[in-house]
Design an enzyme around this catalytic site. Structure first.
Site, mmCIF file in Angstrom:
data_model
loop_
_atom_site.group_PDB
_atom_site.id
_atom_site.type_symbol
_atom_site.label_atom_id
_atom_site.label_comp_id
_atom_site.label_asym_id
_atom_site.label_seq_id
_atom_site.Cartn_x
_atom_site.Cartn_y
_atom_site.Cartn_z
ATOM 1 N N ARG A 1 -12.218 -2.178 -0.204
ATOM 2 C CA ARG A 1 -11.532 -3.125 -1.098
ATOM 3 C C ARG A 1 -10.222 -2.568 -1.676
ATOM 4 O O ARG A 1 -9.424 -3.298 -2.242
ATOM 5 C CB ARG A 1 -12.469 -3.555 -2.234
ATOM 6 N N GLU B 1 -32.548 -3.008 -7.110
ATOM 7 C CA GLU B 1 -31.179 -3.356 -6.717
ATOM 8 C C GLU B 1 -30.966 -4.866 -6.830
ATOM 9 O O GLU B 1 -31.891 -5.649 -6.647
ATOM 10 C CB GLU B 1 -30.906 -2.884 -5.287
ATOM 11 N N TYR C 1 27.511 22.682 -1.298
ATOM 12 C CA TYR C 1 27.171 22.366 0.088
ATOM 13 C C TYR C 1 28.450 22.222 0.897
ATOM 14 O O TYR C 1 29.311 21.395 0.577
ATOM 15 C CB TYR C 1 26.374 21.050 0.090
#
Ligand code: UD1
Ligand code: CA
Length: 502
Positions: free
Chosen positions: A13, A157, A389
């Protein structure tokens, strides 16, 4: 004590590539929270049952808990089957004493609750204990069925329950404690003859009763601690609840939080007394905030260290260290490897990365500081770029102690600026600057007198200029002919009255 953590289920789910129990809540995976709670009861052994997406779960669990026993349940045939697989994984060192079973998707679970539950189980010498809870909506849970005198008879259950049993609001949280010998003997006797066709761990209750052994339930007050997460709506609700608890805990230990609803503090963050958090703050990962520091509003700090008394306003920072008494923000971006010394400053619209900025040093405005070391007490002018850089590789810039660099500079790395040096406004520093020197690289300024009057005639600009000039005008000429002067760095700073302006 042996603890078995069940984490084999699919969690479909969630609709996620990521296994359910690996989804984070307050900066930690759900299973990470459960394992932390489990470690708090100092078990001799922890077994984690993995199945679905175990290539994700197993390494994660092993990294969190070296020495954990991993049991693989190939097919999920029920909680009873899962525990059986766990016990088999312990073959050769059969557990004795108590076996606790917990689920991996209940992140709010606390060690103290587990410890109290286990203690009660042992004191009552039970074969099985159930950590139960009373809930408003028991749908989906196993119901605790009690007999006439209130003793636990069974767990039924949902799918196997009668309509009357479905009305029972006391439920099985899923956390169970067993006498190890009883469990070993009961597991092979479970059957899958039920509505789900699964081996129910909960049927052990019935088996214990049949054998005349003690069974009992411990009702947990704070039932949220046993709540699981099945989908992303519950995940968000769980995250909010966990955050509410974390923030409340810090407030009770001496942290001021102006707006708890917009303040997010991860489980692993540490806050010292008299910290103040203003609205819209996120303290993520292993962030530590020192005494008397004020963070916010609207700041995100991930894995950062904020020194005592520092002030951090509207800032995004990651893996950065902010010294005691330092000032950061507003609108600052501190990237990994930023270390700001005590009483230093990283100001508005400044980005830093791999930058070691010394005690009392300041980068107050509109700058990029990458791969740099700045000495104590140095002030970097507004709008300075550390050009680290060259298109191929990164290089470092060092600036010494108590240097003063002008506005709108570019430091082309690798380059070094000495202690106590200065640079003029607009300097592009390509060569090292010796200590105490002034570096100037910009061309001398030329003023072409009345250029605007001839080239922009008829504009508002030209008429403003004409109005400001004396009536008798000397005509257009190049003032640089009067002789160029090297620029002195007298007005190069965009200063705000601080160190910068002179
Ligand atoms: C289970 C209980 C129920 C309880 C509820 C609480 C049983 C038979 N039922 O029901 O009484 O009220 O939990 O949430 O025990 N798992 C495995 N392998 C399996 C099956 C499950 O590892 O073969 C793991 C799952 O990943 C999950 C946990 O065990 O973490 C619970 O499984 P789930 O299928 O959600 O049990 P429920 O039917 O909700
Ligand atoms: Ca469940």
């Amino acid at each position: 004590m042996t603890v078995i953590v069940l984490a084999a289920g699919g969690g479909t789910r969630m609709k996620s590539k990521t296994m359910k129990v690996l989804h984070p809540v307050a900066g930690r995976s759900m299973v990470g929270h459960v394992l932390a709670a489990v470690q708090g009861v100092q078990p001799r052994r922890v077994v984690t049952v993995v199945g679905h997406q175990r290539e994700q779960v197993a390494p994660h669990v092993e990294a969190l808990l070296p020495g954990v026993v991993l049991a693989v349940q190939e097919e999920q045939r029920g909680t009873g089957h899962a525990v059986r697989v766990a016990m088999e994984a312990l073959a050769g060192e059969e557990p004795s004493g108590t076996v606790l079973v917990a689920y991996a998707d209940t992140p709010l679970l606390q060690s103290e609750s587990l410890a109290r539950f286990a203690e009660e189980h042992e004191a009552a010498q039970r074969a099985v204990s159930i950590l139960s809870g009373v809930v408003e909506r028991p749908t989906g849970y196993g119901r605790i069925v009690r007999d006439a005198v209130g003793d636990v008879e069974a767990i039924v259950e949902e799918k196997d329950a009668t309509p009357e049993q479905r009305d029972i609001r006391e439920i099985n949280s899923g956390i169970l404690a067993f006498d190890a010998a009883f469990l070993a003997e009961a597991l092979p006797r479970l059957s899958d003859d039920n509505a789900n066709g699964e081996y129910y761990l909960t049927d052990t209750v019935h088996l214990a009763r049949e054998a005349g052994l003690h069974v009992g339930a411990h009702v947990i007050d704070d039932v949220a601690q046993t709540e699981g997460v099945n989908d992303r709506v519950q995940l968000a609700a769980m995250g909010r609840e966990m955050n509410r608890r974390i923030v409340e805990r810090w407030m009770r230990s001496g942290v001021s939080v102006m707006d708890p609803d917009t303040t997010w503090v991860d489980a692993d963050a540490v806050l010292h007394p008299d910290v103040t958090l203003l609205p819209g703050v996120q303290l993520l990962g292993a962030t530590v905030v020192g005494e008397d520091a004020v963070v916010g509003p609207d700041s995100t700090l991930q894995d950062c260290e904020v020194g005592a008394g520092a002030r951090v306003v509207r800032t995004h920072a990651q893996l950065a260290v902010i010294g005691a008494g330092a000032n950061v923000g507003p609108f600052s971006y501190l990237r990994p490897g930023t270390v700001l010394g005590a009483d230093g400053k990283i100001g508005a619209f400044v980005e830093t990365k791999n930058a070691d900025i010394g005690a009392g040093a300041k980068v107050p405005h509109l700058s990029y500081v990458g791969d740099a070391e700045i000495g104590e007490g140095t002030n970097i002018g507004a709008g300075t770029i550390f050009a680290n850089y060259d298109g191929v590789a990164k290089h470092r810039t060092t600036v010494g102690r108590h240097a003063r660099t002008g506005s709108n500079n570019t430091f082309v790395a690798p380059v070094a600026i000495g202690d106590g040096a200065s640079t003029a406004g607009g300097t592009v520093v390509r060569r090292d600057v010796p200590p105490g020197a002034l570096a100037v690289s910009s061309a001398p300024q030329r003023n072409l007198a009345e250029w605007v009057l001839s080239r922009r005639a008829g504009t508002a600009q030209a008429s403003a200029a004409a109005a400001a000039l004396p009536v008798e005008r000397p005509g257009v000429r190049d003032s640089s002919a009067d002789g160029a002067q090297a620029e002195a760095p007298s007005e190069e700073h965009g200063g705000d009255g601080e160190e910068q302006s002179r």
